[in-house]
Design a protein around this motif. Sequence first.
Motif, PDB file in Angstrom:
ATOM      1  N   ARG A  21       0.985  -1.208  -0.210  1.00 49.54           N
ATOM      2  CA  ARG A  21       0.068  -0.022  -0.062  1.00 49.54           C
ATOM      3  C   ARG A  21       1.112   1.167  -0.093  1.00 49.54           C
ATOM      4  NH1 ARG A  21      -3.965   2.614   4.688  1.00 49.54           N
ATOM      5  NH2 ARG A  21      -4.321   4.433   3.556  1.00 49.54           N
ATOM      6  N   GLU A  22       0.626   2.356  -0.653  1.00 49.05           N
ATOM      7  CA  GLU A  22       1.009   3.566  -0.899  1.00 49.05           C
ATOM      8  C   GLU A  22       0.212   4.547   0.296  1.00 49.05           C
ATOM      9  OE1 GLU A  22       1.231   6.703  -4.002  1.00 49.05           O
ATOM     10  OE2 GLU A  22       2.988   5.516  -4.437  1.00 49.05           O
ATOM     11  N   LEU A  23       0.788   5.038   1.047  1.00 48.96           N
ATOM     12  CA  LEU A  23       0.398   6.104   2.009  1.00 48.96           C
ATOM     13  C   LEU A  23      -0.013   7.394   1.602  1.00 48.96           C
ATOM     14  CD1 LEU A  23       1.979   4.890   5.305  1.00 48.96           C
ATOM     15  CD2 LEU A  23      -0.288   4.037   4.645  1.00 48.96           C
ATOM     16  N   PRO A  24      -0.861   8.073   2.054  1.00 50.27           N
ATOM     17  CA  PRO A  24      -1.132   9.542   1.420  1.00 50.27           C
ATOM     18  C   PRO A  24       0.340  10.244   1.278  1.00 50.27           C
ATOM     19  CG  PRO A  24      -2.693   9.388   3.092  1.00 50.27           C
ATOM     20  CD  PRO A  24      -1.725   7.959   3.187  1.00 50.27           C
ATOM     21  N   GLY A  25       0.497  11.007   0.277  1.00 48.09           N
ATOM     22  CA  GLY A  25       1.691  11.777   0.106  1.00 48.09           C
ATOM     23  C   GLY A  25       2.574  10.793  -0.788  1.00 48.09           C
ATOM     24  N   GLY A  26       2.334   9.605  -1.206  1.00 46.05           N
ATOM     25  CA  GLY A  26       3.167   8.620  -1.738  1.00 46.05           C
ATOM     26  C   GLY A  26       4.230   7.764  -1.256  1.00 46.05           C
ATOM     27  N   ARG A  27       3.989   7.978   0.310  1.00 49.89           N
ATOM     28  CA  ARG A  27       4.943   7.255   1.268  1.00 49.89           C
ATOM     29  C   ARG A  27       4.689   5.788   1.228  1.00 49.89           C
ATOM     30  NH1 ARG A  27       2.955   9.305   6.489  1.00 49.89           N
ATOM     31  NH2 ARG A  27       0.878   9.706   5.134  1.00 49.89           N
ATOM     32  N   PRO A  28       5.729   4.978   1.106  1.00 48.98           N
ATOM     33  CA  PRO A  28       5.489   3.588   1.079  1.00 48.98           C
ATOM     34  C   PRO A  28       5.389   3.089   2.763  1.00 48.98           C
ATOM     35  CG  PRO A  28       7.852   3.992   0.971  1.00 48.98           C
ATOM     36  CD  PRO A  28       7.088   5.289   0.623  1.00 48.98           C
ATOM     37  N   LEU A 365       7.576  10.022  12.396  1.00 53.23           N
ATOM     38  CA  LEU A 365       7.955   8.810  11.797  1.00 53.23           C
ATOM     39  C   LEU A 365       6.825   8.363  10.595  1.00 53.23           C
ATOM     40  CD1 LEU A 365       9.723   6.282  14.350  1.00 53.23           C
ATOM     41  CD2 LEU A 365      10.929   7.668  12.331  1.00 53.23           C
ATOM     42  N   ASP A 366       5.786   8.643  11.186  1.00 49.47           N
ATOM     43  CA  ASP A 366       4.465   8.057  10.350  1.00 49.47           C
ATOM     44  C   ASP A 366       4.297   9.243   9.243  1.00 49.47           C
ATOM     45  OD1 ASP A 366       2.207   6.761   9.686  1.00 49.47           O
ATOM     46  OD2 ASP A 366       1.094   8.483  10.509  1.00 49.47           O
ATOM     47  N   ASP A 367       4.345  10.582   9.592  1.00 46.11           N
ATOM     48  CA  ASP A 367       3.913  11.644   8.956  1.00 46.11           C
ATOM     49  C   ASP A 367       4.958  11.863   7.465  1.00 46.11           C
ATOM     50  OD1 ASP A 367       1.902  12.303  10.298  1.00 46.11           O
ATOM     51  OD2 ASP A 367       2.384  13.964  11.197  1.00 46.11           O
TER      52      ASP A 367
END
Length: 421
Positions: A21-28, A365-367
């Motif tokens: 899954r890709e998180l919001p903002g394109g973060r893996p 770390l999450d953001d």
Amino acid sequence: MNAAAPFDVERIRKDFPILSRELPGGRPLVYLDSGNSSQKPTQVIETMREHLAQHYGNVGRALHVLGSESTDAYEGARDKIAAFIGAPSRDEVIFTKNASEGLNLVAYAFGNPVNTDERFKLGPGDEIVISEMEHHSNIVPWQLLAQRTGATLRWFPVTDEGRLDISGLDDLVNERTKIVSIVHQSNVLGTVNSVSPILARVREVGALMMLDCSQSVPHQPIDVTELGVDFVAFTGHKMVGPSGIGVLWGRKELLDAMPPFLGGGEMIEAVWMDHSTYAPVPHKFEAGTPPIVEAVGLGAAVDYLTSIGMEEIKQHEKELTGYALEALQEIPGLRIIGPRTVVARGGTVSFTLEGIHPHDVGQILDDVYGIAVRVGHHCARPLHLRFGIPATTRASFYLYNTTAEIDALVRGLHHVQKVFG
């Protein structure tokens, strides 16, 4: 049983849809929170979906095809779990909704006036022994039991290195002790406790012993016969299975002697208006409609873990943990809470960063990096008080994690320090 295939973490990761899954903002997504709850492979997800779509019916109540298929799947899961943990009998496997319920079930048996078995009699002058490194689920039920009965609650301390201090074992576990209940692997420290010296003393004084194996059953081979204890509790959602399902294993003669924990349908043999008789174990402890699909999912999780190999999973996590312990040393002001070596240690690493609250660490770390870690006291507040800290950041590893994800964690922690520098 077929031999496990060679350990291939990249192949394993493909079994877990959420890891791509890709998180919001394109973060893996970098998931380092399996000590809290593990992710689920397609094999478990599809088994549960297929049961709901094609086989669902209530268990033990219907003579029609769906009821029979559902009962077979539910009881088949019990067979799989019994084999997975080396239980001498499938009837010793009790389905609960989680490990907490299993621990409470055993605590309920002690001091219960309907139980005439001497092993479960508890009152003023008797003692219960736990440890300072317990999850709240293995503290609060025993506190409540002590309050109900007037018994005394005592505990093993923890050393500065994060090991169980058993130097006072002979004093702590004595002729007044009725039960010792400790964690097998700490959810904060990663420490894997040695059972044998404590169990030897427990047997010497005629007490019973329980293990909270929520953090060990998912990560290493466990054989309850080899452990030699009386009760073991663990939970499904930490071992690539669903939530809402857990297991209590107990020696059958003890389960037979214990009173029911909950009353209702399916746990009875016969009911009159003034009294009831009860079904034999395991059903005596499974009142009402059980978590059918969740049990089937847990059976699929056991199949999946077995196909990978528990010894292989243990070795993979040992390598990850060693890598992490070394990599984290490069971060100034980072303090690991727990053993600094991989000896008798699982894949959970909790730490503090000087001058930075764990909540801020976890949020950044999450953001910024999409790294999921756990922050807080991890339902082990007395352990944090013992180390003089309010909270920690916890990274916990599992079969699908990689050294590249640990590298990402280290980069993220350097960034956190720059933000607060």
